[in-house]
Scaffold this motif. Structure first.
Motif, PDB file in Angstrom:
ATOM      1  N   TYR B 833       0.931  -1.209  -0.104  1.00 11.77           N
ATOM      2  CA  TYR B 833      -0.048   0.029   0.001  1.00 11.77           C
ATOM      3  C   TYR B 833       1.017   1.308  -0.017  1.00 11.77           C
ATOM      4  CZ  TYR B 833      -3.482  -3.217   0.690  1.00 11.77           C
ATOM      5  OH  TYR B 833      -4.670  -4.335   0.735  1.00 11.77           O
ATOM      6  N   ALA B 834       2.008   0.927   0.679  1.00 16.57           N
ATOM      7  CA  ALA B 834       2.950   2.434   0.519  1.00 16.57           C
ATOM      8  C   ALA B 834       3.636   2.520  -0.890  1.00 16.57           C
ATOM      9  CB  ALA B 834       4.150   1.840   1.361  1.00 16.57           C
ATOM     10  N   TYR B 835       3.799   1.145  -1.652  1.00 16.75           N
ATOM     11  CA  TYR B 835       4.157   1.340  -2.896  1.00 16.75           C
ATOM     12  C   TYR B 835       3.188   2.233  -3.617  1.00 16.75           C
ATOM     13  CZ  TYR B 835       5.717  -0.201  -7.470  1.00 16.75           C
ATOM     14  OH  TYR B 835       5.861  -0.136  -8.736  1.00 16.75           O
ATOM     15  N   THR B 836       1.817   1.675  -3.539  1.00 17.20           N
ATOM     16  CA  THR B 836       0.796   2.183  -4.354  1.00 17.20           C
ATOM     17  C   THR B 836       0.601   3.755  -4.070  1.00 17.20           C
ATOM     18  OG1 THR B 836      -0.358   0.170  -3.793  1.00 17.20           O
ATOM     19  CG2 THR B 836      -1.764   2.217  -4.557  1.00 17.20           C
ATOM     20  N   GLU B 837       0.784   4.308  -2.951  1.00 16.66           N
ATOM     21  CA  GLU B 837       0.778   5.588  -2.705  1.00 16.66           C
ATOM     22  C   GLU B 837       2.106   6.277  -3.211  1.00 16.66           C
ATOM     23  OE1 GLU B 837       0.174   6.654   1.789  1.00 16.66           O
ATOM     24  OE2 GLU B 837      -1.718   5.203   1.461  1.00 16.66           O
ATOM     25  N   ARG B 838       3.098   5.594  -3.382  1.00 14.89           N
ATOM     26  CA  ARG B 838       4.243   6.292  -3.947  1.00 14.89           C
ATOM     27  C   ARG B 838       3.898   6.366  -5.504  1.00 14.89           C
ATOM     28  NH1 ARG B 838       9.110   2.502  -2.884  1.00 14.89           N
ATOM     29  NH2 ARG B 838      10.243   4.001  -4.284  1.00 14.89           N
ATOM     30  N   VAL B 839       3.673   5.489  -6.070  1.00 11.09           N
ATOM     31  CA  VAL B 839       3.100   5.529  -7.319  1.00 11.09           C
ATOM     32  C   VAL B 839       1.872   6.742  -7.830  1.00 11.09           C
ATOM     33  CG1 VAL B 839       1.961   4.018  -9.377  1.00 11.09           C
ATOM     34  CG2 VAL B 839       3.350   3.116  -7.933  1.00 11.09           C
ATOM     35  N   LEU B 840       1.146   6.616  -6.783  1.00  5.53           N
ATOM     36  CA  LEU B 840       0.092   7.816  -6.901  1.00  5.53           C
ATOM     37  C   LEU B 840       0.406   9.176  -6.845  1.00  5.53           C
ATOM     38  CD1 LEU B 840      -2.991   5.962  -5.114  1.00  5.53           C
ATOM     39  CD2 LEU B 840      -2.614   6.366  -7.666  1.00  5.53           C
ATOM     40  N   THR B 841       1.666   9.075  -5.934  1.00  6.13           N
ATOM     41  CA  THR B 841       2.245  10.479  -5.702  1.00  6.13           C
ATOM     42  C   THR B 841       2.906  10.874  -7.155  1.00  6.13           C
ATOM     43  OG1 THR B 841       2.490  10.194  -3.411  1.00  6.13           O
ATOM     44  CG2 THR B 841       3.878  11.841  -4.585  1.00  6.13           C
ATOM     45  N   GLU B 842       3.655  10.032  -7.651  1.00  5.88           N
ATOM     46  CA  GLU B 842       4.141  10.244  -9.063  1.00  5.88           C
ATOM     47  C   GLU B 842       3.233  10.649  -9.975  1.00  5.88           C
ATOM     48  OE1 GLU B 842       7.373   9.984  -9.937  1.00  5.88           O
ATOM     49  OE2 GLU B 842       7.892   9.596  -7.562  1.00  5.88           O
ATOM     50  N   LEU B 843       2.043   9.877  -9.869  1.00  2.00           N
ATOM     51  CA  LEU B 843       0.995  10.221 -11.057  1.00  2.00           C
ATOM     52  C   LEU B 843       0.087  11.552 -10.772  1.00  2.00           C
ATOM     53  CD1 LEU B 843      -1.049   8.995 -12.939  1.00  2.00           C
ATOM     54  CD2 LEU B 843      -2.646   8.621 -11.187  1.00  2.00           C
TER      55      LEU B 843
END
Lengths: 467, 1024
Positions: B833-843
């Motif tokens: 989920y932390a990884y997901t949030e990092r990706v969403l931040t990039e997005l």
């Protein structure tokens, strides 16, 4: 007991009042907690879409310039009407330029430059081969989208062939409809070009002559119902070589800045209004020494769903600042410029000036005559620092220079600065204010005749402007 | 029961008088035996003999008998052989064969002087009534002769005894006619010689329990009539039932004996054809009864049921022998016997019977009070039987409210998680060492899955039925448990009923139902019990059995937390309120702590999740920072969330002003809890609280329960107000009554419309693009603005919030089916989920154009949002991604990830292996499109064929994963900083399995034992 009995209703009222007051306070004064801003990304990436077109024996190179301080990984793919070639990966060193030849056998040739870990600018220079000649150059497009306006096109004589190159670099098929606008006729929509399915990872060239022959002006609108595409025009003239101009994505703008220079004095301004209402248009010409209204457009209106070519007389470096009104209305435009040997160049211009640009070269090979023009449509002069981003790492390069662009003027950059590295990209950064650069060069030539090409600069996003 | 003619014709005086031999069965009855003997000596019947059979009395009964009857008329049996043994002993005497009738008589029964004569008269003297085999008297209470004890009995179709008498029913002559019945009590039973000789003797295996039922039934089958004559009267002391007789190791309940005799009698006495349809029905109903007893924690009763079945199984050969004997003398078909039985349905809804009696009483009253207007009578009925009236109304409202849910097929919509198709899905997830939903990991399944699995199993494995059972029962359960709590606290049923109705029709309950929030509905149902136990713990009187109390409270807390961990902060608030405003702080705190520890033990597998991950398991991101909405106890748009929902807070305010002295403390604490719940709910929704305390639904539930309780406290004061001088109390009471009547009525109407978010076919029309458009396993990333709303069905609730200024997002990752019921009670957090949030931040920051590639390791193939639920800028960023393609869809915004990988895949790429070993996103983003092959699912893991590269499981990394390939075994590595990866050999087959499953298996066994122990400790007392 009695005291409490009396106090009870009072307590109830106090509690109710306190809750109501608290609620109002929270709702109106405190409000939701502000969300923290997103941190900057750590894995920057992007892509350039390059619908350059092509033909038999054409040579197309992509120029990829890295104005940053860190190397940037790029992955280049080229498309056509057949299965795409495997992607090639490269590293673009900081403060340098990479030149990548790509296949362009199909008229609808196109390429994609993906980049990772930084920001690069990309553009193409196409050198027609076989029975065709000339040079065309344009920056690649930063986005794909669902509505493109491609103003540049003429089918007036059999000597001119106009195309709209549409690329679909994505993994799903695109469904699109091409509508043609001319000066007099109603919009042309044909069955063959309606709901046209462009397969995934393919590109195609629509030959406008097939649908609207004999028109002085043929502009195209590409409307995509499924998927996304990128589009540009490709003009092939027996007399005038080749030219390219990228399309405009989305609704037509109210302002287009179209710098140019190095031409023989003849410019055509192609304006298209895809809307259902007529648009009022007017233009200013920012010359080397003066600024004046463009007389041929004074008080003009551009009819609905129509396209018109306006001849504009220019001399030396010049910029056409085209405005459309009233508010909410817009037009797309292309400046088609003729070189000294009738070789044509075309540029779609910019909708706004910017403080920092990368100007990719518009030369295709020896002999070179690179030219760079800077337009300042603003009210204050701008000092622009120019430095080269050479393609040959370690090659001697001149020191950066600073040129001042007076307000409302268009100037030419000293040729000796560019001659040191004719195929190098140029990093142009204003100390304050904004401007628009364009490369307008002569190079190669067919059977000894020099070929003219124009390529607008690529604005550098704010986050990547070199300090 | 069939009434026969009562015309009796005296026979001619010269007719021979039948002889009657009394079989007096005694055991330790010295206290009342003399009365019995005296009544026998006073009989007017001229030809009467007495044989006493003493079953090993030790209290001098035998001496009394011998003195009264003489030694030759007393048979002493060394062992307790029961009534059947006694009768057998007598029938071995020649006198028994010469007597025309045997009168079986208990030693605690006395007969009226003419009783025997009347019995004989009924047996022989009723014109047109032939072949009378058994006659019983009207039996009245020994000490209170006006109270009826027996007037003949019946059974249902399954042999369960049934008496038409109510407890303590007075004798008004209502049964004073000769009745033809199925059986009469053996306390005084006249049996003709023909009957016992043809039918056989009572079954001695029944040990004096219900042998009269079986014997009379057999007599019926043999063609004899069984009568009850009111002209003969007996008084029965029923010493055994009163505990006056010394019992010899009786360790079985009456349920056991009744069930044992019922089944055995069925097997013996029914014909084959009857058994063919009755036995399967009996089996189904038996399983249902067993389940109900178990669910209601009547474990001993359930065990008695099992024991009775076991007895029948063990004695099956004997039963068959007796069946052959009984069927060999059959003279009448079963249908003629069944005329004397009652409907099988009569035992099921017992309260209908009660309702019928009450209504009958009311009709009686109506007849007497015809002058009363309807309104007055309705008021009277509601006052006298408020719970019954409320249930009747609730049934009507529920029938209307649920009507749209009754369509065949599963229910969809709201945030209702999909049920696995089989109950084993629940149990499998519960005992699985790895989470199979979301992004995997080692999070244990909630113990709630066991309950859901049990419901699913009880629904015959029908997921749709299980959903409906859960949803249909939970709102009434919430009302019922609130009623029970308030009855205990106020002692007034009408106040408790209104309070419970307020709760069951509150905005939060209707909202939870509308959205199919089974987890919250369970918590809402349990919450009143939990709050009630806190009230007891901190109350002035300590609980009777502190340990039992603590275990009970722990069970309540464990159930709430197992389903809805977010209820924990709300309960914490209530504890704080008690600490501030109660007197028994020390004891209350100790009991609360003890209960909490017990509760934690009962959910121990998920305790690590509750305390780790920053408390994200307790978090709910649902809720809008709209104070007006929260104040009317609702969380969003749903039936019952309209302006009328203000009735409850408004009523609570008025009620608080009326609360009486006895409830002042409770009212004060309830107000504190309601206010705290409301403000905390707002703070949660507005994002002012840390994750562990962010749970607006939990706080609103606390506020709703507290306000409903305040209403009950206030109403209790109103009801007990009496006639006082007119003042503000009367005005407030009138206002409260009107407010409650209007509010509850309109809320009920709103509910009755049944316009719920859940129902059949409630998914967006575009959803099949995702659900059916692509084969294989994949995941869906749900996105939306940070608005506090759930995702469109079947997305469920958001699992996290990405803070990004005005572009903040809520997100959730689900399997291809959407939200699942397997995730009930389980939070979503961890490296994935932390990884997901990092990706969403990039997005959202616009940095990347390769979000699809970044999402590929998560197994995300689709990104879905409701139309208009995303900021334009976010849609533009999604649209700008090279590897995300917008799919034309109505009602949903769907992007398909062109770079998606299966959740379990082998990727023959060394570049991918290298990138997977790194944690930076740039390495992942710059990966070229991967040619991945999905792994085959095998028991306990996956398998595939290697071509080098990496095997990537999009499941949060835990150390237990092992890959076996080429005879060797290798551990996993943490791919992309969170997932599970294995470097693959150049070629060959490989298999990936989890090696630490045994730990979770042991945990599950221990957990099961703990729950059994807790439920045993808190079991309900055994039925009398």
């Amino acid at each position: 007991m009695k005291r409490r009995g009396r106090a009870q209703p009072l307590a109830a009222i106090v509690v109710a009042a306190a809750v109501a007051a608290g609620g109002v306070y929270l709702q109106r004064v405190v409000g939701p907690a502000p969300a923290a801003a997103a941190p900057p990304g750590t894995a920057p990436s992007g892509a350039w879409f390059c619908p350059f077109g092509g033909g038999s024996e054409w040579e197309v190179v992509l120029h990829v310039a890295n104005p940053g301080a860190d190397p940037v990984l790029v992955r280049v793919r080229s498309f056509g009407e057949r299965k795409p070639a495997p992607a090639e990966s490269y590293s673009v060193e900081p403060q340098s330029e990479l030149v990548v030849p790509v296949a362009a056998e199909d008229r609808g040739g196109a390429g994609v430059v993906e980049y990772f870990g930084g920001w690069v600018a990309a553009g193409w220079v196409a050198h027609a081969g076989g029975d065709e000649g000339g040079v065309a150059a344009e920056p690649c497009l930063p986005k794909a989208g669902r509505r493109w306006l491609v103003p540049d096109g003429t089918t007036e004589t059999k000597l001119h062939d106009s195309y709209v190159v549409v690329m679909n670099p994505f993994a799903v098929d695109a469904v699109l409809t091409v509508t043609l606008f001319t000066e007099q006729r109603r919009p042309i929509r044909t069955e063959a070009w309606s709901n046209f399915v462009l397969p995934a990872e393919r590109s195609v060239a629509f030959h406008l002559n097939q649908k609207a022959l004999g028109e002085r002006t043929v502009s195209a609108e590409v409307a995509v119902s499924v998927g996304r595409v990128a589009a540009a025009s490709l003009g092939v003239s027996v007399q005038g070589g080749i030219r390219s101009a990228v399309g405009h994505l989305g609704s037509p703008p109210g302002l287009v800045i179209l710098p140019g220079g190095g031409d023989q004095g003849r410019t055509d301004l192609v304006v298209v209004n895809p809307g259902a209402e007529k648009a009022e248009i007017g233009a200013l010409l920012h010359g080397r020494d003066a600024q004046q209204a463009v007389g041929s457009l004074e008080g003009s209106t551009q009819g609905p769903e129509s396209a018109t070519t306006y001849p504009v007389a220019t001399e030396g470096p010049s910029t056409i600042e085209l405005r459309a009104g009233p508010a909410g209305f817009g037009v797309a435009a292309v400046r088609r410029t003729f070189g000294v040997r009738s070789d044509e160049g075309a540029s779609a211009g910019s909708v706004e000036p910017a403080p920092a640009w990368v100007v990719l070269p518009a030369v295709a090979g020896d002999p070179y005559n690179p030219r760079l023009f800077l337009a300042n449509p603003g009210a204050d002069p701008v000092d622009v620092t120019l430095s080269l981003l050479p393609s040959e790492v370690g090659a001697a390069e001149p020191a950066p220079i600073v040129v001042t662009v007076p307000a409302g003027r268009t100037i030419s950059v000293p040729e000796e600065f560019l001659d040191a590295q004719p195929t190098a990209a140029v990093l142009a950064v204003a100390a304050g204010g904004t401007f628009v650069p364009v490369a307008a060069s002569y190079s190669l030539g067919r059977e000894g005749f020099a070929s003219y090409a124009v390529a607008l600069g690529v604005p550098i996003p704010q986050a990547w402007v070199p300090v | 029961m069939v009434s026969t003619t009562s015309d009796r014709t005296s026979r001619a005086a010269d007719v021979r008088i039948p002889s009657v031999l009394v079989v007096l069965v005694t055991r330790d009855g010295a206290r009342w035996l003399r009365d019995c003997l005296q009544s026998l000596s006073a009989q007017t019947h001229p030809r009467l003999g007495v044989i006493a059979v003493d079953n090993g009395s030790t209290d001098g009964s035998r001496d009394i008998l011998e003195r009264a009857l003489g030694g030759s008329r007393v048979i002493s049996l060394a062992d307790e052989t029961g009534l059947a043994g006694a009768v057998r002993a007598v029938t071995e005497l020649p006198a028994a064969h010469e007597a025309d009738y045997l009168l079986i008589l208990h030693d605690d029964t006395t007969l009226a002087p003419d009783a025997v004569a009347r019995l004989v008269d009924a047996a022989e003297g009723i014109e047109g009534v032939e072949r009378v085999g058994v006659v019983g008297p009207k039996v009245v209470d020994w000490g209170h002769p006006r109270i009826l004890r027996d007037v003949g009995r019946s059974t249902d179709r399954f042999g369960h005894p049934y008496t038409p008498l109510q407890d303590g029913e007075m004798d008004h002559g209502q049964y004073d006619r000769v009745l033809e019945v199925l059986f009469v009590s053996s306390c005084a039973m006249l049996v003709s010689r023909a009957a016992w000789q043809r039918t056989g003797l009572p079954d001695e295996r029944f040990e004096s329990h219900h042998e009269d039922l079986d014997f009379c039934w057999r007599a019926r089958v043999a063609g004899f009539r069984v009568l009850m004559t009111p002209l003969a009267q007996a008084s029965h002391r029923d010493a055994s039932a009163r505990g006056e007789r010394r019992e010899r190791e009786r360790h079985r309940s009456s349920r056991y004996f009744a069930e044992r005799a019922a089944l055995a009698s069925m097997l013996k006495n029914y014909g084959v054809l009857s058994l063919l349809w009755l036995l399967p029905l009996y089996a189904v109903l038996g399983v249902g009864r067993f389940a109900l007893l178990t669910v209601s924690r009547r474990f001993e009763d359930a065990f008695e049921l099992l024991a009775a079945w076991g007895w029948n199984l063990a004695h099956f050969p004997g039963t068959i022998r007796r069946r052959i004997r009984a069927q060999s003398v059959r003279a009448v078909p079963d249908r003629k016997v069944r005329r004397f039985m009652e409907s099988a349905a009569l035992r099921l809804p017992r309260w209908f019977e009660v309702a019928g009696r009450i209504l009958a009483e009311q009709r009686g009253l109506d007849a007497e009070e015809e002058a009363y207007p309807l309104r007055a009578r309705a008021t009277s009925l509601a006052r006298t039987h408020p719970a019954l009236v409320a249930w009747a109304l609730a049934v009507v409202v529920a029938a209307l409210a649920y009507r749209r849910l009754n369509a065949p097929g599963v229910i969809e919509g709201g945030v209702l998680g999909a049920f696995p198709p089989k109950p084993s899905g629940f149990f499998g997830e519960l005992v699985s060492a790895v989470r199979t939903t979301g992004l995997g990991g080692s999070q244990a399944g909630s113990p709630a899955l066991a309950a859901l699995g049990a419901v699913s199993a009880a629904s015959l494995g029908n997921a749709a039925l299980a959903q409906k059972v859960c949803l249909g029962l939970l709102p009434p359960a919430a009302g019922l448990l609130m009623y029970r709590s308030l009855v205990r606290q106020t002692g007034l049923r009408i106040a408790a009923v209104v309070g419970a109705a307020c709760y069951a029709l509150s905005g939060i309950v209707l909202w939870a139902f509308s959205q199919g929030r089974i987890d919250l509905l369970v918590a809402l149902a349990v919450l009143p019990s939990a709050l009630d136990r806190l009230d007891v713990a901190f109350g002035p009187n300590p609980p009777w059995k502190p340990w039992r109390f603590a275990v009970g409270a722990g069970v309540a807390v464990a159930i709430a937390v197992a389903f809805f961990p977010g209820m924990l902060p709300a309960l914490g608030v209530m504890v704080v309120v008690h600490l501030v405003a109660s007197r028994g702080r020390g004891r209350g705190l100790a009991l609360t702590a003890l209960s909490s520890v017990i509760g934690a033990i009962l959910v121990f597998p998920i305790v690590p999740d509750l305390v780790s991950g920053g408390g994200r398991s307790l978090t709910s991101h649902v809720g809008q920072a709209d104070f007006g909405l929260l104040a009317r106890l609702s969380m969003g748009s749903a039936p019952g969330s309209w302006a009328v929902a203000w009735f409850l807070p408004a009523s609570a305010v008025i009620s608080f002003g009326l609360v009486g002295r006895d409830q002042w403390g409770r009212g004060y604490r309830a107000v504190l809890a309601a206010v705290a719940g409301l403000f905390l709910a707002w703070a949660s929704a507005a994002g002012h609280l840390p994750d562990a305390l962010t749970n607006a639904p939990g706080y609103v539930a606390l506020a709703a329960a507290s306000e409903a309780a305040i209403v009950a406290y206030g109403l209790a004061a109103v009801v007990s107000m009496g006639r006082q001088a007119f003042g503000y109390r009367q005005i407030a009471a009138a206002a409260l009554t009107g407010l409650l009547a209007g509010g509850l009525g309109l809320q009920a109407l709103e509910a009755a419309q049944g316009d719920w978010e859940i129902g059949p076919n409630r998914l967006a029309p575009a959803w099949p693009i995702v659900a059916s458009g692509t084969p294989g396993e994949f995941r869906v990333l749900w996105l939306g603005r940070a608005s506090g709303l759930p995702f469109p069905a079947p997305g469920g609730d958001p699992q996290g919030i990405l803070e990004a200024g005005s572009d903040s997002l809520r997100y959730s990752i689900t399997d291809r089916e959407g939200a699942t019921a397997l995730d009930i009670g389980r939070g979503s957090y961890g490296g994935g989920y932390a990884y997901t949030e990092r990706v969403l931040t990039e997005l959202v920051s616009g940095a990347t154009r390769n979000a699809g590639t970044l999402l590929a390791p998560l197994g995300v193939r689709f990104i879905v949002a409701a139309t208009g639920d995303l900021q334009d800028s976010t849609v533009a960023e999604l649209d700008a991604q090279l590897d995300l393609n917008l799919v034309p869809a109505g009602g949903l915004v769907i992007f398909r990830n062109a770079a998606a990988l299966p959740p379990a895949a082998s990727i023959p790429s060394q570049d991918y292996l290298s990138a997977a070993r790194r944690t930076d996103l740039l390495s992942a983003a710059s990966l070229p499109p991967a040619q991945a092959a999905p792994l085959r699912e095998v028991p306990g893991g996956w398998a595939g064929t290697s071509e080098g590269g990496v095997a990537l499981l999009a499941y949060q990394h835990t150390s237990g994963w092992r890959m076996s390939a080429g005879g060797g075994e290798s551990p996993s590595f943490q791919a992309f900083g969170w997932a599970t990866g294995f470097p693959l050999p150049a070629s060959g087959d490989f298999q990936i399995t989890y090696s630490l499953q045994w730990i979770r298996t042991v945990e599950a066994i221990v957990l099961g034992l703990l729950w059994l122990a807790a439920l045993w400790i808190t079991r309900k007392p055994v039925s009398a």
